[in-house]
Scaffold this active site. Structure first.
Site, mmCIF file in Angstrom:
data_model
loop_
_atom_site.group_PDB
_atom_site.id
_atom_site.type_symbol
_atom_site.label_atom_id
_atom_site.label_comp_id
_atom_site.label_asym_id
_atom_site.label_seq_id
_atom_site.Cartn_x
_atom_site.Cartn_y
_atom_site.Cartn_z
ATOM 1 N N THR A 65 66.139 70.720 20.306
ATOM 2 C CA THR A 65 64.877 71.143 20.890
ATOM 3 C C THR A 65 65.098 72.539 21.427
ATOM 4 O O THR A 65 66.238 72.912 21.685
ATOM 5 C CB THR A 65 64.522 70.182 22.057
ATOM 6 O OG1 THR A 65 64.169 68.923 21.515
ATOM 7 C CG2 THR A 65 63.390 70.660 22.921
ATOM 8 N N ARG A 74 56.394 59.146 15.685
ATOM 9 C CA ARG A 74 57.313 58.955 16.821
ATOM 10 C C ARG A 74 57.232 60.153 17.777
ATOM 11 O O ARG A 74 57.213 61.309 17.368
ATOM 12 C CB ARG A 74 58.736 58.789 16.284
ATOM 13 C CG ARG A 74 59.827 58.721 17.351
ATOM 14 C CD ARG A 74 60.430 60.080 17.611
ATOM 15 N NE ARG A 74 61.534 60.034 18.551
ATOM 16 C CZ ARG A 74 62.084 61.117 19.099
ATOM 17 N NH1 ARG A 74 61.612 62.308 18.802
ATOM 18 N NH2 ARG A 74 63.073 61.004 19.944
ATOM 19 N N VAL A 75 57.201 59.868 19.072
ATOM 20 C CA VAL A 75 57.172 60.915 20.092
ATOM 21 C C VAL A 75 58.319 60.680 21.058
ATOM 22 O O VAL A 75 58.461 59.581 21.600
ATOM 23 C CB VAL A 75 55.825 60.910 20.850
ATOM 24 C CG1 VAL A 75 55.838 61.941 21.967
ATOM 25 C CG2 VAL A 75 54.670 61.179 19.890
ATOM 26 N N GLY A 76 59.136 61.695 21.267
ATOM 27 C CA GLY A 76 60.270 61.572 22.193
ATOM 28 C C GLY A 76 59.921 62.048 23.584
ATOM 29 O O GLY A 76 58.755 62.021 24.015
ATOM 30 N N ASP A 77 60.915 62.508 24.304
ATOM 31 C CA ASP A 77 60.744 62.947 25.691
ATOM 32 C C ASP A 77 60.026 64.287 25.807
ATOM 33 O O ASP A 77 59.400 64.587 26.827
ATOM 34 C CB ASP A 77 62.109 63.107 26.357
ATOM 35 C CG ASP A 77 62.928 64.185 25.626
ATOM 36 O OD1 ASP A 77 63.155 64.029 24.403
ATOM 37 O OD2 ASP A 77 63.307 65.191 26.254
ATOM 38 N N GLY A 96 67.801 66.577 23.770
ATOM 39 C CA GLY A 96 68.739 65.490 23.517
ATOM 40 C C GLY A 96 68.045 64.238 23.038
ATOM 41 O O GLY A 96 66.918 64.303 22.533
ATOM 42 N N GLY A 149 65.781 61.640 22.772
ATOM 43 C CA GLY A 149 64.487 61.567 23.451
ATOM 44 C C GLY A 149 64.158 60.221 24.054
ATOM 45 O O GLY A 149 63.565 60.155 25.131
HETATM 46 N N1 ASP Z 1 64.427 65.515 22.655
HETATM 47 C C1 ASP Z 1 63.995 65.717 21.294
HETATM 48 C C2 ASP Z 1 63.250 64.504 20.825
HETATM 49 O O1 ASP Z 1 63.673 63.411 21.136
HETATM 50 C C3 ASP Z 1 65.093 65.988 20.355
HETATM 51 C C4 ASP Z 1 66.239 66.761 20.905
HETATM 52 O O2 ASP Z 1 66.103 67.518 21.846
HETATM 53 O O3 ASP Z 1 67.341 66.643 20.393
HETATM 54 O O4 ASP Z 1 62.289 64.626 20.111
#
Ligand code: ASP
Length: 291
Positions: A154, A182-185, A206, A208
């Protein structure tokens, strides 16, 4: 208040020796884009927008152009921008065909809804002047690939401007091979980012799902309110993450211009500069910073 400061990152990840120069160069260019604005008296929102847009345009990073592909071989992006005065947040998620996702997040900042996803994000971008493109235009030929490797990272930035205003921005292609939608953090306030002019701004990169479950950004803001030092605040968040496993890195800036960063990934591309120390400093690992 007359100092300015900017910290940004190009992802918590493993950086192969052959990619080190591109990561340093990309971070340096993005830092310059943001600090030019701050040094000229511009605002924190404009500075993080410019820095993240530069990172999105660079295929070295998993955001905007050069994002990883999902399980169906498509690019879907998430981005968010937050300002720390009125706590306005603009975010988009699982969006396709937006040239610079952070531009759409910037436009969302003025709107009542915090986050808009999927087709709605694309329509919103088009109606609000953010450039749109074909989804495949964000995948440089020969670079992105689906696979079991699960590549992710990210980009993000936090700025303090001369008026004491702060802003935080984040943009990501998410995790390679993720299920569509899909949606992460990253676009969720309190998880992948937060900003409060009185306490500071933070952005994570990281895993998510792990970051969201631990609400890492919220934990950092709480630590800042307890007067925990910036590096320690990010480190404590990572320790909490490690209780459930997960890899991440976070950057932090306070209203006094103090910065902090930490990661448990093998690398974390970070760059920063301020009015007090305008010479750009760029690290691919935290232990470089200590040398
Ligand atoms: N945090 C991001 C996500 O989960 C990916 C990443 O930062 O590695 O979409």
């Amino acid at each position: 208040m007359s100092m300015w400061s900017l910290i940004l990152h190009g992802g918590a990840k493993t950086i192969e020796p052959s990619d080190e120069a591109a990561n340093r160069k990309g971070c340096a260019r993005a830092l310059q884009a943001g600090t030019d604005i701050l040094a000229a008296g511009g605002g924190a929102i404009d500075a993080v927008l410019a820095a993240v847009r530069a990172l999105e345009d660079d295929p070295t990073f998993n955001a905007g152009y050069g994002s990883v592909l999902n399980a169906e071989g498509e690019v879907e992006t998430c981005a968010a921008l937050m300002e720390g005065n009125r706590f306005q947040v603009g975010a988009i998620a699982a969006a396709q065909g937006i040239r610079n996702p952070i531009e759409a997040a910037r436009a969302m900042l003025e709107e009542e809804p915090v986050l808009i996803a999927g087709r709605g994000a694309h329509l919103f971008a088009r109606e609000h002047g953010a450039a749109t493109c074909r989804p495949e235009d964000l995948a440089p030929p020969g670079k992105a690939s689906t696979g079991p490797e699960g590549r992710h990272d990210t980009v993000g930035a936090v700025a303090l401007d001369r008026d004491g205003r702060m802003a935080t921005a984040v943009s990501t292609g998410g995790v390679e091979g993720k299920p569509p939608g899909r949606v992460g953090d990253s676009p969720q306030p309190g998880c992948g980012f937060y900003c409060d002019d009185r306490l500071g701004g933070v952005v994570f990169s990281g895993d998510g799902e792990h970051i969201a479950r631990c609400m890492l950004a919220a934990g950092v803001m709480h630590a800042l309110s307890e007067q925990i030092a910036p590096d320690d605040a990010v480190r404590a968040a990572l320790e909490r993450l490690e209780e459930i496993g997960g890899e991440a890195g976070g950057i932090l800036l306070t209203p006094l211009g103090q910065l902090g960063f930490a990661h448990n990934s093998s690398h974390f591309a970070v760059a920063f500069a301020s009015s007090e120390a305008p010479e750009p400093r760029i690290y691919l690992r935290k232990d470089e910073a200590a040398e």
